[in-house]
Design an enzyme around this catalytic site. Structure first.
Site, PDB file in Angstrom:
ATOM      1  N   CYS A 118     -63.458  27.066   4.545  1.00 58.17           N
ATOM      2  CA  CYS A 118     -62.923  28.043   3.998  1.00 58.17           C
ATOM      3  C   CYS A 118     -63.709  29.221   3.064  1.00 58.17           C
ATOM      4  CB  CYS A 118     -62.294  27.111   2.821  1.00 58.17           C
ATOM      5  SG  CYS A 118     -63.423  25.664   2.588  1.00 58.17           S
ATOM      6  N   GLU A 129     -57.035  23.476  -2.516  1.00 60.83           N
ATOM      7  CA  GLU A 129     -57.625  24.196  -2.653  1.00 60.83           C
ATOM      8  C   GLU A 129     -57.639  24.861  -1.296  1.00 60.83           C
ATOM      9  OE1 GLU A 129     -60.755  24.555  -3.731  1.00 60.83           O
ATOM     10  OE2 GLU A 129     -60.052  22.460  -5.704  1.00 60.83           O
TER      11      GLU A 129
HETATM   12  P1  NAP Z   1     -52.937  22.882   6.592  1.00 60.45           P
HETATM   13  O1  NAP Z   1     -52.116  22.707   8.106  1.00 60.45           O
HETATM   14  O2  NAP Z   1     -52.248  23.291   5.655  1.00 60.45           O
HETATM   15  O3  NAP Z   1     -52.834  21.316   6.805  1.00 60.45           O
HETATM   16  C1  NAP Z   1     -53.890  20.529   6.467  1.00 60.45           C
HETATM   17  C2  NAP Z   1     -53.461  19.058   5.867  1.00 60.45           C
HETATM   18  O4  NAP Z   1     -52.262  18.863   5.137  1.00 60.45           O
HETATM   19  C3  NAP Z   1     -53.515  18.257   7.109  1.00 60.45           C
HETATM   20  O5  NAP Z   1     -54.146  16.533   6.729  1.00 60.45           O
HETATM   21  C4  NAP Z   1     -52.089  18.127   7.530  1.00 60.45           C
HETATM   22  O6  NAP Z   1     -51.776  17.063   8.250  1.00 60.45           O
HETATM   23  C5  NAP Z   1     -51.467  18.348   5.701  1.00 60.45           C
HETATM   24  N1  NAP Z   1     -49.536  18.492   6.159  1.00 60.45           N
HETATM   25  C6  NAP Z   1     -49.882  19.251   6.776  1.00 60.45           C
HETATM   26  N2  NAP Z   1     -47.895  19.277   6.539  1.00 60.45           N
HETATM   27  C7  NAP Z   1     -48.109  18.766   5.326  1.00 60.45           C
HETATM   28  C8  NAP Z   1     -46.510  18.292   4.611  1.00 60.45           C
HETATM   29  N3  NAP Z   1     -44.664  19.063   4.984  1.00 60.45           N
HETATM   30  N4  NAP Z   1     -46.814  17.012   4.243  1.00 60.45           N
HETATM   31  C9  NAP Z   1     -47.926  16.618   3.787  1.00 60.45           C
HETATM   32  N5  NAP Z   1     -49.018  17.048   3.990  1.00 60.45           N
HETATM   33  C10 NAP Z   1     -49.042  18.317   4.985  1.00 60.45           C
HETATM   34  O7  NAP Z   1     -53.890  23.408   6.870  1.00 60.45           O
HETATM   35  P2  NAP Z   1     -55.197  22.912   7.813  1.00 60.45           P
HETATM   36  O8  NAP Z   1     -54.736  23.625   9.455  1.00 60.45           O
HETATM   37  O9  NAP Z   1     -55.639  22.168   8.112  1.00 60.45           O
HETATM   38  O10 NAP Z   1     -56.354  23.949   7.003  1.00 60.45           O
HETATM   39  C11 NAP Z   1     -56.821  25.297   7.695  1.00 60.45           C
HETATM   40  C12 NAP Z   1     -56.736  25.970   6.025  1.00 60.45           C
HETATM   41  O11 NAP Z   1     -56.955  25.158   5.001  1.00 60.45           O
HETATM   42  C13 NAP Z   1     -57.036  27.478   5.958  1.00 60.45           C
HETATM   43  O12 NAP Z   1     -56.338  28.177   5.071  1.00 60.45           O
HETATM   44  C14 NAP Z   1     -58.216  26.644   5.392  1.00 60.45           C
HETATM   45  O13 NAP Z   1     -58.278  27.900   4.146  1.00 60.45           O
HETATM   46  C15 NAP Z   1     -57.885  25.923   4.168  1.00 60.45           C
HETATM   47  N6  NAP Z   1     -58.823  25.132   3.080  1.00 60.45           N
HETATM   48  C16 NAP Z   1     -59.198  25.405   2.699  1.00 60.45           C
HETATM   49  C17 NAP Z   1     -60.660  24.982   1.638  1.00 60.45           C
HETATM   50  C18 NAP Z   1     -60.936  24.652   0.139  1.00 60.45           C
HETATM   51  O14 NAP Z   1     -61.296  23.265   0.096  1.00 60.45           O
HETATM   52  N7  NAP Z   1     -60.493  25.717  -0.337  1.00 60.45           N
HETATM   53  C19 NAP Z   1     -60.981  23.544   2.885  1.00 60.45           C
HETATM   54  C20 NAP Z   1     -60.910  23.798   3.916  1.00 60.45           C
HETATM   55  C21 NAP Z   1     -59.790  24.339   4.551  1.00 60.45           C
HETATM   56  P3  NAP Z   1     -51.668  17.227   9.162  1.00 60.45           P
HETATM   57  O15 NAP Z   1     -52.739  17.334  10.406  1.00 60.45           O
HETATM   58  O16 NAP Z   1     -51.052  15.453   9.688  1.00 60.45           O
HETATM   59  O17 NAP Z   1     -50.353  18.276  10.242  1.00 60.45           O
END
Ligand code: NAP
Length: 518
Positions: free
Chosen positions: A295, A256
Site C-alpha cells: 500500500c 486503511e
Molecule cells: P480487499 O479485496 O478489499 O480485501 C481486504 C479484506 O477485506 C480481505 O480480508 C477480504 O476478505 C475482506 N473483505 C472483502 N469483502 C468483504 C466484505 N464484503 N465484508 C467483509 N470483509 C470483506 O483488498 P485486498 O485485495 O486484500 O488488498 C489490496 C488492497 O488493499 C489494495 O488496494 C491496497 O492498496 C490496499 N492496502 C492498503 C493498505 C493500507 O495500510 N492502507 C495496506 C495493504 C493493502 P477475503 O479475502 O476473504 O475476501
C-alpha cells in the site's frame, strides 16, 4: 491437502460447505483450503466480549506488554517455518517474506516497549490537568479507558503476518479483545502464527480469535463499544462503512485503503549524488519488493523536466537487473503477484495507465519466468511508464495498479509538483528527495494536508534513510481521502481507536488520584 480452521470460542473449528482455495501463485498448486460456513459468529463475539475483554482489562499495561513480548518471541522462534509458508502461499521472495514476518515480530516488540513506558496502570492520561473554575480546586482532565467490546480486524492479502500483528499489538495493549481475519487467499502464514500463539498459551482465553475465510455476518453483529479496523481496497471499505453496525450503532471504524504514493526529485539534486542514488534505490525497491503489492509503494515519480531522461535511463538500467520467477529459487529477486485476480487487475490497470503514459520498460507477460513450468503462475515484469504531460484528471492520479508498476512524470515548479501529487486524492506516504531548504519546506507544507507521512531524503540522512514503504510502529500509518482517512500505529496514537477518551471534571486532587492510580 491442508484444511485450515478458525479459532473462535477458545477452540479450533472448521467450516462446512464449499471451501476457498489458497494457491501457490508461482505454480498454481493448491496449498490449503478453508471455509467459515456454519461458524457461530454471535457466539464468537460473546466469548471475546465476556472472557477476553475482562481478562485484558484486569491486566496493567506492563502485563499486556509482557504478553506482546512473548508473542513477538514466539513468532521469531518459528521464523524459518513462517518464512517458508509465506513464500509458498504469498509469492514472496525470502526477503519479501522477512519484511512481513519480521515486521510482525518487530511491531509486537515495539508495542511491548511502549507498554513498559505506560507502566503498571490501565488508563492513559491525555494532556495536562486544566483549571476550569475561578479557584484552584475545580479542574478538568482527559483520560483514555479501553472500550468494552471487540476489535474486529480485517486485513489485506499483501501483509498477512504484519497485518495481524500491527493491528493486534495496538488493540491488545489498549485492552481490547481481537477477532482477526486475514485475506483468505494468503491466510496460511497468519493461520500458523495463530496456531503458535495457541500452542504456547500466550494470551488469556478470548483475547485473540481468528477467522480464516469469509467473515459472514460477523460485522453486522457489532455495537457501539466495538471497533472495525479494515485494510484493503476502497471498494470493500465503502461497503463496510455502509454496514448497519456502523450506520445504526456507531461501531468505530478505521480504514486503511488504496494510495497513489509519490516520490519527488528536487531540481537541486545532481545525477550520481548520494540523494540521487537514494531516490533511484527507493523507487526501484518500492516497485520490486512484494512485487509492488504494498500500500506504501511508490506509484508516481515526479522529476524536473531537465532530469527526466536521466531518471528514466537510471531506472531502466536497475529494473533490467530484476530476475522474475519462482521466489523459492535463490537467484529470483521478484516473485509473482498473489492471485489470478491480481494479475488480471495489473494487466487491466496498465492498459488504463496507457491512456496517459507510455510503457518505457517491461511487459505484463513474462516469456520464461525462472524455474516455472510453461504457462503457470501469475507473473509480470516491473513496468515503468512515462507520462510526458501530466494532467490532474489523468488515470495515473486516479487508479492504483497494485503491482510492480510506476509512472515517471515531469513538473515545472514545487507548486506544480505538489498539485499533481495532491491530485491523487490523499495518500499514505510521499517522499521528497532534495537539499534545497525552500523547496523542501514548500513541498512539505503543500503536501502535509494530503498525507499521513512524508519522508525527506537529503544528503545528511542519505546513508541511514529508511525506505518510504516501511511503516514504522513509532510513526503514523494511514492517510486522508483515497487512503481511507485512518490512522494506525504511531506509538500510543494508534491505541486511541480502541479506547474511549473521557473528560473528567471535579476536584483536582480527586481526579488526579483516579487518573494516576497504579
Ligand atoms: P480487499 O479485496 O478489499 O480485501 C481486504 C479484506 O477485506 C480481505 O480480508 C477480504 O476478505 C475482506 N473483505 C472483502 N469483502 C468483504 C466484505 N464484503 N465484508 C467483509 N470483509 C470483506 O483488498 P485486498 O485485495 O486484500 O488488498 C489490496 C488492497 O488493499 C489494495 O488496494 C491496497 O492498496 C490496499 N492496502 C492498503 C493498505 C493500507 O495500510 N492502507 C495496506 C495493504 C493493502 P477475503 O479475502 O476473504 O475476501
Amino acid at each position: 491437502m491442508i484444511e485450515l480452521g478458525s479459532y473462535v470460542e477458545g477452540k479450533w473449528v472448521k467450516g462446512k460447505g464449499k471451501a476457498a482455495q489458497l494457491v501457490n501463485p508461482a505454480t498454481e498448486d493448491v496449498v490449503a483450503t478453508t471455509s467459515t460456513e456454519g461458524l457461530d459468529f454471535a457466539a464468537a463475539l460473546s466469548f471475546a466480549r465476556e472472557k477476553g475483554g475482562p481478562a485484558l482489562r484486569a491486566m496493567t499495561f506492563t502485563q499486556r506488554g509482557e504478553m506482546l513480548r512473548a508473542m513477538s518471541r514466539a513468532i521469531h522462534g518459528k521464523r524459518d517455518e513462517l518464512l517458508s509458508i509465506a513464500q509458498a502461499n504469498g509469492g514472496n521472495t525470502r526477503g519479501d517474506a522477512k519484511f512481513d514476518v519480521d515486521g510482525a515480530s518487530g511491531t509486537l516488540a515495539a508495542y511491548a516497549d511502549l507498554a513498559a513506558e505506560l507502566g503498571d496502570t490501565n488508563t492513559i492520561v491525555d494532556g495536562d490537568a486544566i483549571q476550569i473554575g475561578r479557584g484552584a480546586r475545580l479542574f478538568g482532565q482527559h483520560v483514555y479507558t479501553p472500550r468494552e467490546g471487540v476489535a474486529v480486524h480485517v486485513n489485506a492479502f499483501n501483509f498477512p503476518a504484519w497485518g495481524l500483528a500491527e493491528k493486534g499489538a495496538t488493540a491488545l495493549l489498549a485492552g481490547m479483545p481481537v477477532i482477526t481475519k486475514p485475506a483468505t487467499s494468503t491466510a496460511h502464514v497468519a493461520h500458523r502464527m495463530m496456531e503458535i500463539f495457541v500452542e504456547e498459551k500466550l494470551l488469556p482465553e478470548g483475547a485473540l480469535s481468528f477467522v480464516c475465510g469469509s467473515s459472514g455476518d460477523l460485522l453486522d453483529r457489532l455495537g457501539g463499544q466495538d471497533v472495525i479496523a479494515f485494510t484493503g481496497s476502497s471498494i470493500t471499505a465503502a461497503k463496510l462503512r455502509e454496514g448497519q453496525s456502523v450506520l445504526r450503532h456507531g461501531t468505530h471504524i478505521n480504514v486503511e485503503a488504496d494510495s497513489l504514493n509519490a516520490a519527488i526529485l528536487g531540481a537541486d539534486v545532481e545525477e550520481g549524488s548520494d540523494v540521487w542514488n537514494l531516490f533511484i534505490t527507493d523507487v526501484v525497491r518500492e516497485m520490486q519488493q512484494k512485487t509492488g503489492q504494498k500500500c506504501t509503494a511508490i506509484r508516481r515519480i515526479y522529476a524536473p523536466k531537465s532530469k527526466i531522461d536521466a531518471v528514466l535511463e537510471a531506472l531502466r538500467e536497475r529494473l533490467a537487473a530484476i530476475k522474475v520467477g519462482d521466489p523459492m529459487r535463490e537467484e529470483v529477486t521478484m516473485g509473482p503477484v498473489a492471485t489470478a485476480q491480481q494479475i488480471r487487475d495489473v494487466r487491466d490497470g496498465v492498459k488504463n495507465l496507457e491512456s496517459c503514459a507510455k510503457i518505457v520498460f517491461g511487459s505484463t507477460t513474462v516469456a520464461e519466468p525462472i524455474g516455472v513450468a510453461a504457462g503457470k503462475g501469475f507473473f509480470t515484469t516491473p513496468i515503468l511508464l512515462h507520462g510526458a504531460s501530466p494532467k490532474p484528471d489523468d488515470a495515473v492520479h486516479m487508479h492504483e495498479v497494485f503491482g510492480p508498476v510506476a509512472t515517471v512524470m515531469p513538473y515545472d515548479d514545487v507548486k506544480g509538483a505538489s498539485a499533481l501529487v495532491a491530485a491523487g486524492g490523499g495518500g499514505l506516504v510521499t517522499s521528497i528527495y532534495a537539499d534545497d531548504k525552500d523547496f523542501i519546506r514548500s513541498a512539505v507544507l503543500a503536501l502535509a494536508p494530503f498525507h499521513g507521512r512524508l519522508t525527506i531524503g537529503s544528503a545528511k540522512v542519505a546513508g541511514q534513510s529508511l525506505p518510504p514503504g516501511m511503516a514504522l510502529p513509532q510513526l503514523l500509518h494511514g492517510g486522508p481521502g483515497r487512503a481511507g482517512g485512518g490512522e494506525e500505529l504511531g506509538g500510543r496514537r494508534g491505541m486511541a481507536l480502541y479506547m474511549q477518551r473521557t473528560a473528567l471534571q471535579g476536584d483536582r486532587a480527586l481526579i488526579e488520584a483516579i487518573a494516576s492510580k497504579k
